[in-house]
Structures are given as structure tokens and as C-alpha cells.
Design a protein around this motif. Structure first.
Motif, PDB file in Angstrom:
ATOM      1  N   TRP A   1      -7.330   8.730   0.546  1.00  0.00           N
ATOM      2  CA  TRP A   1      -8.428   7.827   0.868  1.00  0.00           C
ATOM      3  C   TRP A   1      -9.689   8.469   0.289  1.00  0.00           C
ATOM      4  O   TRP A   1      -9.949   9.645   0.522  1.00  0.00           O
TER       5      TRP A   1
ATOM      6  N   TYR B   1     -12.680  -5.049   5.783  1.00  0.00           N
ATOM      7  CA  TYR B   1     -12.405  -3.977   4.829  1.00  0.00           C
ATOM      8  C   TYR B   1     -13.608  -3.040   4.739  1.00  0.00           C
ATOM      9  O   TYR B   1     -14.757  -3.452   4.949  1.00  0.00           O
TER      10      TYR B   1
ATOM     11  N   ARG C   1      -1.452  -2.642   7.264  1.00  0.00           N
ATOM     12  CA  ARG C   1      -1.000  -2.255   5.921  1.00  0.00           C
ATOM     13  C   ARG C   1      -0.795  -3.473   5.017  1.00  0.00           C
ATOM     14  O   ARG C   1      -1.169  -3.468   3.841  1.00  0.00           O
TER      15      ARG C   1
ATOM     16  N   GLN D   1      -3.838  -4.981   3.141  1.00  0.00           N
ATOM     17  CA  GLN D   1      -4.474  -4.278   2.025  1.00  0.00           C
ATOM     18  C   GLN D   1      -3.915  -4.795   0.704  1.00  0.00           C
ATOM     19  O   GLN D   1      -2.757  -5.189   0.617  1.00  0.00           O
TER      20      GLN D   1
ATOM     21  N   LEU E   1       0.837  -1.192   0.000  1.00  0.00           N
ATOM     22  CA  LEU E   1       0.000   0.000   0.000  1.00  0.00           C
ATOM     23  C   LEU E   1       0.877   1.249   0.000  1.00  0.00           C
ATOM     24  O   LEU E   1       1.710   1.427   0.895  1.00  0.00           O
TER      25      LEU E   1
ATOM     26  N   TRP F   1      -6.861   0.734  -4.168  1.00  0.00           N
ATOM     27  CA  TRP F   1      -6.563  -0.216  -3.093  1.00  0.00           C
ATOM     28  C   TRP F   1      -7.752  -0.383  -2.150  1.00  0.00           C
ATOM     29  O   TRP F   1      -8.609   0.505  -2.043  1.00  0.00           O
ATOM     30  N   THR F   2      -7.756  -1.492  -1.454  1.00  0.00           N
ATOM     31  CA  THR F   2      -8.725  -1.687  -0.377  1.00  0.00           C
ATOM     32  C   THR F   2      -8.407  -0.728   0.768  1.00  0.00           C
ATOM     33  O   THR F   2      -7.318  -0.165   0.848  1.00  0.00           O
ATOM     34  N   ALA F   3      -9.375  -0.541   1.660  1.00  0.00           N
ATOM     35  CA  ALA F   3      -9.199   0.314   2.836  1.00  0.00           C
ATOM     36  C   ALA F   3      -9.607  -0.463   4.083  1.00  0.00           C
ATOM     37  O   ALA F   3     -10.603  -1.196   4.064  1.00  0.00           O
ATOM     38  N   PRO F   4      -8.877  -0.306   5.188  1.00  0.00           N
ATOM     39  CA  PRO F   4      -9.206  -1.044   6.404  1.00  0.00           C
ATOM     40  C   PRO F   4     -10.410  -0.488   7.152  1.00  0.00           C
ATOM     41  O   PRO F   4     -11.002  -1.179   7.985  1.00  0.00           O
TER      42      PRO F   4
END
Length: 308
Positions: A167, A230, A274, A277, A108, A258-261
Motif C-alpha cells: 500500500w 476510496y 476486496r 477494489q 486485488l 489499484w484503488t485503496a479502501p
């Protein structure tokens, strides 16, 4: 055929509808996942209805190739080629993926967890800004400024261009990230002319410019996660642009989605967040730098709110 509607000021809104039409077209087949999209934006789109015409070019063992045109007012506004397949990971055989903890695996690129993020304003010219919010990574932006401080007597090898990251989040609670959302999200970033400092002549007037996309490619790396680990409405965006040339201020952009937490301003920082992701898709495009009033003349002033 699908009837689509979107706001004129963001070409990728209509590409989103094209992708969704093709996903529905493939729903009862073994190749349900979009793998790759190539789109050419031929003419400006306007608010109102448009037809999406889908046709099969080839059906193979691993992939199905489709072509899809968006027609509005009797003119083809967008033409595209799409490859569909199956993104289910293969569990047996030789592994063909670079993943953590391999030092060669891509990590990421955003530096901060979204829980610590603070929302920034989006461009006023974006009529869809009420549907999105973002928090830019100012550490990445600072690296652009550092490039401009390179001593004149130091030889530069490679380098150049600018980078950006954020983000990005859908603001409506009923919305969620879908495969058809990816072209739209991958087209939501600050273009190279907007990232240049005032000392660069090519930056002058960028705030009053429009950056229409001429071509776009999207490669889906993995499925969008359905796990509660996620965020469902938030993605990480990272872009880099290296070239800006005449005529028409033509420039490239490479965007990673990218995915986000967690959502922006929510969640907690967990150990190893990190490395969990992963990149959903990469989006590349060629765009122009044109006066904003040209966009206003070409498009309708009406607004249509669309489902992302």
C-alpha cells in the motif's frame, strides 16, 4: 509548451509533468482521459526547468494521438506517445468487461487491508521518500523465499522471477492521486535485483545500485475514483519481474496500480471490501542495474520538491 521541474533521481517525475501537460492540452476536447502512454527516457534529467513540447499526430472518433518531448538544456531527455480517449463506462450493448463476480476477473492481489498495515522504510537513495510512505505486503515477499526452496530434483515449468506488493500513500494532506501521478507511482517499487536472496549472485551489491528506467508504458484501465468509499492519497501496488539479463542487468517489471479502501492505518474492514477494489492502470518498463555513483555524477545535488 509547459515549464516543468522535478528531482533528477526519479525519471518518472518528469514523465508525470509530461502527462499533466498533455491532460491540460486535451482539457477542452472530447478525449480528456489518458488511455495509453509509451515513453523512452533518452538522457538523464537534472534538477531545474524543462520544456514539454506537445503536438497532435491524429484525431479520430475514439482516440487522439499526441507526441510529447521533454527538452532540457537543448537536449531531448524524454520522448513519448500518448493516446487520449473517454473512459466513461458504456451502459448499453454487449458488456465487454471482466468484472467481479466473474471467476476470470482479476482481483486485488494484496492480502491485507490498509487499516492493518504498518509503514516500512523506503530506500534511502530515493530523494523523494519524504513525499511517500508505504507498507509492504510481507506475505507476498515470503512467496519469493518459498521459490528458492524448490527441490533440485523437481522440474520447474515456467515460474521464475519475483513479486512484490505494498500500500503506497502520498504523505502530504494537500496531495491527491491524479492521472499524471500514475507513472510516478507505477515506478515506485523494489526492482528484481533487490528482491533476490543473498544466495543469488545477481543480488550482490543491489543496495548500492541505481535502476534507471529506459522505456515505460502505462495503460489506464479506469478513472481514478472520486467516491469517499476510496482513499484519495493511497493506492495498492503489485509488481512482478521475470527476467534479469546481461549486459547492464537489464530487467522487466509489470506493475498494477489499484484503488485503496482507506489510508494506511485507518478505516475499518468491511465485508466485500476486496471485491470493490479495481485496477486503475498497469505499468510496464525495462530498467537497468547501474552503480549508484553514476547517478550521482549525472544529476545535480540540488533538491526540488514537486507536487504529486
Amino acid at each position: 509548451m509547459l515549464i516543468a521541474e522535478a528531482s533528477h533521481d526519479h525519471y518518472s517525475e518528469f514523465l508525470k509533468e509530461v502527462v499533466e501537460a498533455c491532460i491540460q492540452f486535451q482539457l477542452e476536447t472530447v478525449h480528456k482521459d489518458p488511455i495509453h502512454i509509451t515513453a523512452h527516457f533518452l538522457r538523464a534529467t537534472n534538477v531545474g526547468s524543462a520544456e514539454v513540447r506537445v503536438s497532435v499526430q491524429k484525431i479520430g472518433k475514439n482516440f487522439t494521438n499526441l507526441s510529447a518531448d521533454l527538452v532540457q538544456g537543448g537536449h531531448t531527455r524524454l520522448t513519448s506517445h500518448l493516446i487520449f480517449g473517454d473512459l466513461t463506462p458504456v451502459s448499453d450493448g454487449i458488456p465487454r468487461s471482466l468484472t467481479v463476480p466473474s471467476p476470470y476477473a482479476r482481483r486485488l492481489p494484496l492480502l491485507n487491508h490498509p487499516s492493518a498495515a504498518v509503514r516500512d522504510r523506503m530506500r534511502r537513495a530515493w530523494m523523494f521518500r519524504s513525499l511517500l510512505s508505504w507498507s509492504m505486503d510481507h506475505t507476498i515477499l515470503a512467496r519469493n523465499a518459498e521459490r528458492g526452496q524448490t527441490r533440485a530434483d523437481v522440474e520447474i515449468i515456467g515460474g521464475g522471477g519475483a513479486e512484490w506488493g505494498a500500500w503506497c500513500e502520498l504523505t502530504r494532506t494537500e496531495d491527491e492521486i491524479k492521472p499524471s501521478s500514475i507513472p510516478f507511482l507505477g515506478d515506485t517499487f523494489l526492482n528484481l535485483p533487490s528482491l533476490l536472496p543473498d544466495s543469488e549472485p545477481a543480488s550482490h551489491g543491489a543496495s548500492d545500485c541505481w535502476f534507471p528506467t529506459v522505456t515505460m508504458t502505462v495503460e489506464f484501465k479506469a478513472r481514478i475514483p472520486s467516491s469517499p468509499d476510496y482513499a484519495s492519497r493511497t493506492v495498492g501496488l503489485y509488481s512482478e519481474s521475470r527476467f534479469l539479463t546481461d549486459p547492464h542487468g537489464r530487467h522487466n517489471a509489470h506493475v498494477e496500480v489499484w484503488t485503496a479502501p482507506s489510508a494506511i492505518g485507518q478505516g475499518e474492514i468491511e465485508v466485500g471490501w476486496r471485491d470493490k477494489q479495481y485496477c486503475i492502470a498497469v505499468v510496464d518498463q525495462m530498467a537497468l542495474t547501474l552503480p549508484m555513483d553514476l547517478n550521482h555524477r549525472q544529476g545535480s545535488k540540488n533538491k526540488v520538491i514537486t507536487k504529486l
